[in-house]
Write a protein that holds these residues in place. Structure first.
Motif, PDB file in Angstrom:
ATOM      1  N   LEU A   1      35.669  63.681  48.149  1.00 38.37           N
ATOM      2  CA  LEU A   1      36.072  62.515  48.675  1.00 38.37           C
ATOM      3  C   LEU A   1      37.276  61.773  48.528  1.00 38.37           C
ATOM      4  O   LEU A   1      37.959  60.947  49.091  1.00 38.37           O
ATOM      5  N   GLY A   2      37.983  62.502  47.480  1.00 33.81           N
ATOM      6  CA  GLY A   2      39.206  62.080  46.979  1.00 33.81           C
ATOM      7  C   GLY A   2      39.361  61.408  45.798  1.00 33.81           C
ATOM      8  O   GLY A   2      40.188  60.623  45.289  1.00 33.81           O
ATOM      9  N   LEU A   3      37.938  60.925  45.144  1.00 36.33           N
ATOM     10  CA  LEU A   3      37.997  60.470  43.900  1.00 36.33           C
ATOM     11  C   LEU A   3      38.756  60.900  42.813  1.00 36.33           C
ATOM     12  O   LEU A   3      38.573  62.290  42.815  1.00 36.33           O
TER      13      LEU A   3
ATOM     14  N   ASP B   1      36.538  51.832  50.748  1.00 37.35           N
ATOM     15  CA  ASP B   1      37.681  51.103  51.706  1.00 37.35           C
ATOM     16  C   ASP B   1      38.997  51.369  50.915  1.00 37.35           C
ATOM     17  O   ASP B   1      39.849  51.819  51.760  1.00 37.35           O
ATOM     18  N   ASP B   2      39.047  51.727  49.642  1.00 35.43           N
ATOM     19  CA  ASP B   2      40.274  52.112  49.051  1.00 35.43           C
ATOM     20  C   ASP B   2      40.800  53.406  49.468  1.00 35.43           C
ATOM     21  O   ASP B   2      41.932  53.778  49.538  1.00 35.43           O
ATOM     22  N   LEU B   3      39.652  54.344  49.507  1.00 35.06           N
ATOM     23  CA  LEU B   3      39.845  55.681  49.739  1.00 35.06           C
ATOM     24  C   LEU B   3      40.360  55.767  51.067  1.00 35.06           C
ATOM     25  O   LEU B   3      41.165  56.729  51.576  1.00 35.06           O
ATOM     26  N   ILE B   4      39.781  55.241  51.951  1.00 36.73           N
ATOM     27  CA  ILE B   4      40.199  54.992  53.542  1.00 36.73           C
ATOM     28  C   ILE B   4      41.709  54.625  53.587  1.00 36.73           C
ATOM     29  O   ILE B   4      42.389  55.321  54.440  1.00 36.73           O
ATOM     30  N   ARG B   5      42.013  53.689  52.903  1.00 44.12           N
ATOM     31  CA  ARG B   5      43.315  53.258  52.755  1.00 44.12           C
ATOM     32  C   ARG B   5      44.487  54.451  52.457  1.00 44.12           C
ATOM     33  O   ARG B   5      45.333  54.725  53.040  1.00 44.12           O
ATOM     34  N   ARG B   6      43.922  54.709  51.188  1.00 44.21           N
ATOM     35  CA  ARG B   6      44.859  55.756  50.763  1.00 44.21           C
ATOM     36  C   ARG B   6      44.984  57.183  51.517  1.00 44.21           C
ATOM     37  O   ARG B   6      46.041  57.798  51.536  1.00 44.21           O
TER      38      ARG B   6
ATOM     39  N   ALA C   1      49.441  59.602  56.974  1.00 42.44           N
ATOM     40  CA  ALA C   1      50.944  59.042  57.786  1.00 42.44           C
ATOM     41  C   ALA C   1      52.023  59.884  57.185  1.00 42.44           C
ATOM     42  O   ALA C   1      53.032  60.382  57.824  1.00 42.44           O
ATOM     43  N   ARG C   2      52.035  59.924  55.796  1.00 42.23           N
ATOM     44  CA  ARG C   2      53.073  60.716  55.191  1.00 42.23           C
ATOM     45  C   ARG C   2      53.186  62.250  55.651  1.00 42.23           C
ATOM     46  O   ARG C   2      54.114  62.751  55.938  1.00 42.23           O
ATOM     47  N   GLU C   3      52.081  63.044  55.626  1.00 45.25           N
ATOM     48  CA  GLU C   3      51.933  64.428  56.075  1.00 45.25           C
ATOM     49  C   GLU C   3      52.407  64.444  57.540  1.00 45.25           C
ATOM     50  O   GLU C   3      52.983  65.473  57.851  1.00 45.25           O
ATOM     51  N   THR C   4      51.950  63.550  58.329  1.00 41.83           N
ATOM     52  CA  THR C   4      52.433  63.560  59.743  1.00 41.83           C
ATOM     53  C   THR C   4      53.808  63.517  60.057  1.00 41.83           C
ATOM     54  O   THR C   4      54.442  64.227  60.883  1.00 41.83           O
ATOM     55  N   GLU C   5      54.404  62.598  59.072  1.00 40.67           N
ATOM     56  CA  GLU C   5      55.789  62.341  59.337  1.00 40.67           C
ATOM     57  C   GLU C   5      56.553  63.583  58.810  1.00 40.67           C
ATOM     58  O   GLU C   5      57.642  64.017  59.289  1.00 40.67           O
ATOM     59  N   LEU C   6      56.081  64.059  57.689  1.00 37.09           N
ATOM     60  CA  LEU C   6      56.587  65.558  57.179  1.00 37.09           C
ATOM     61  C   LEU C   6      56.483  66.727  58.435  1.00 37.09           C
ATOM     62  O   LEU C   6      57.456  67.395  58.448  1.00 37.09           O
ATOM     63  N   LEU C   7      55.265  66.658  58.892  1.00 34.79           N
ATOM     64  CA  LEU C   7      55.246  67.676  60.023  1.00 34.79           C
ATOM     65  C   LEU C   7      56.099  67.528  61.172  1.00 34.79           C
ATOM     66  O   LEU C   7      56.789  68.443  61.463  1.00 34.79           O
TER      67      LEU C   7
END
Length: 334
Positions: free
Chosen positions: A56-58, A79-84, A90-96
């Motif tokens: 889950l990204g923990l 909630d924090d995981l969702i935000r992160r 968003a960062r990866e989409t910008e990079l793509l």
């Protein structure tokens, strides 16, 4: 179960299992007579729990808290995981997006790649002057990916920069038209306006066809900008919208100029005059609108316009009558 068997069944390497043990995440319940680690069924379940939470990204620290703290509540952490996760996407989409744009420019070498990256960064700079320089240089120095130009022009608020971007986009051909057409469907009125203004500066039949289709757009502003661009292109379909703009005082001076340009075609002159006259009928529009419509007749050649002006010179509205009389004198002198 020994560590090697646990590693094979769980998919967690022996090295990682030892790391978990060093962090206190999972400790083998027992040891064999030879001193080897021996994992119980409960130990293996905990390993699977650890891997599930990691998926889950923990972080490992967060995993330990989740498993060992009796008062731990997951809602805040989730909630924090969702935000992160959203930020990472968003960062990866910008990079793509940046990589796609670089690829579309077909760079010949790394020097080209670096120039394109610098240009893309300049197009997104906070300084309007820097964005403008980037737009201008995108034509002569480093060809900018069309997609980047479209995105920049649809989001640009500075009029000088926007003008430079539209110029650069027009010089790049009509490859940006499909993206600009998407901009016409934006829920944001300003984006729609920027899209139609950009299309208006692109020459060619494809841009003309797109502008003609915009005459039926639900946004009246889009219809108006399309009509203003179609006038100089000689598209008769723009006449009704242009007449409405004169009557409604929506860029009425520009609309009258566009009608005048269209009236250069003798086949259209009487049609334009008829459209103006129909809106001039008493009770159709107010007095100020009738004066604007009368003024618009000044640059429309032909007998229909002259006849209408002669009748209007005796109009009950004194201002309309004076305007028509003055225009008739000018036409006689001409």
């Amino acid at each position: 179960m020994l560590i090697g068997d646990v590693a094979r069944r769980s998919g967690v390497s022996a090295r990682m299992l030892r790391h978990y043990e060093s962090l206190g995440l999972v400790r083998p319940t027992g040891r064999t007579a030879a001193g080897y680690r021996e994992y119980s069924g409960e130990d293996i379940r905990r390993i699977f729990h650890i891997e599930s939470l990691r998926s889950l990204g923990l972080s490992l620290r967060e995993v330990g808290s989740a498993l060992d703290d009796p008062g731990f509540t997951p809602s805040g952490l989730v909630d924090d995981l969702i935000r992160r996760t959203r930020e990472r996407i968003a960062r990866e989409t910008e990079l793509l997006t940046r990589l796609r744009r670089i690829g579309a420019a077909e760079p010949a070498g790394w020097e080209d790649v670096l120039q394109i990256v610098a240009l893309l960064q300049a197009l997104g700079a906070e300084s309007a002057a820097k964005r403008q320089r980037a737009a201008l240089s995108s034509v002569e120095e480093v060809p900018a990916p069309v997609e980047a130009l479209v995105e920049a022009v649809l989001s640009e608020t500075d009029p000088n920069v926007a003008g430079a971007l539209r110029w650069a986009l027009a010089r790049s051909g009509d490859d940006g038209l499909p993206l600009l057409a998407e901009g016409l469907g934006s829920p944001v009125a300003e984006v729609r306006k920027r899209a139609v203004q950009s299309i208006a500066e692109i020459p060619g039949e494809e841009a003309t066809a797109l502008l003609r289709s915009a005459l039926t757009h639900p946004d009246i502003a889009v219809r108006g900008w399309a009509a203003l661009a179609l006038g100089p292109r000689g598209v008769a379909d723009a006449v009704p919208t242009l007449v409405d703009m004169v009557a409604e005082e929506a860029n009425d001076a520009d609309a009258a100029d566009a009608l005048s340009a269209l009236a250069g075609d003798p086949a259209l002159a009487d049609r334009i005059a008829t459209g103006l006259v129909e809106r001039l009928a008493p009770g159709v529009v107010d007095s100020s609108a009738r004066r604007r419509l009368t003024q618009a007749l000044a640059d429309i050649p032909g007998t229909t316009a002259s006849r209408a002006l002669a009748e209007l010179s005796h109009d009950e509205d004194h201002a309309v009558a004076l305007t028509a009389t003055y225009i008739l004198k000018l036409r006689d002198v001409g």
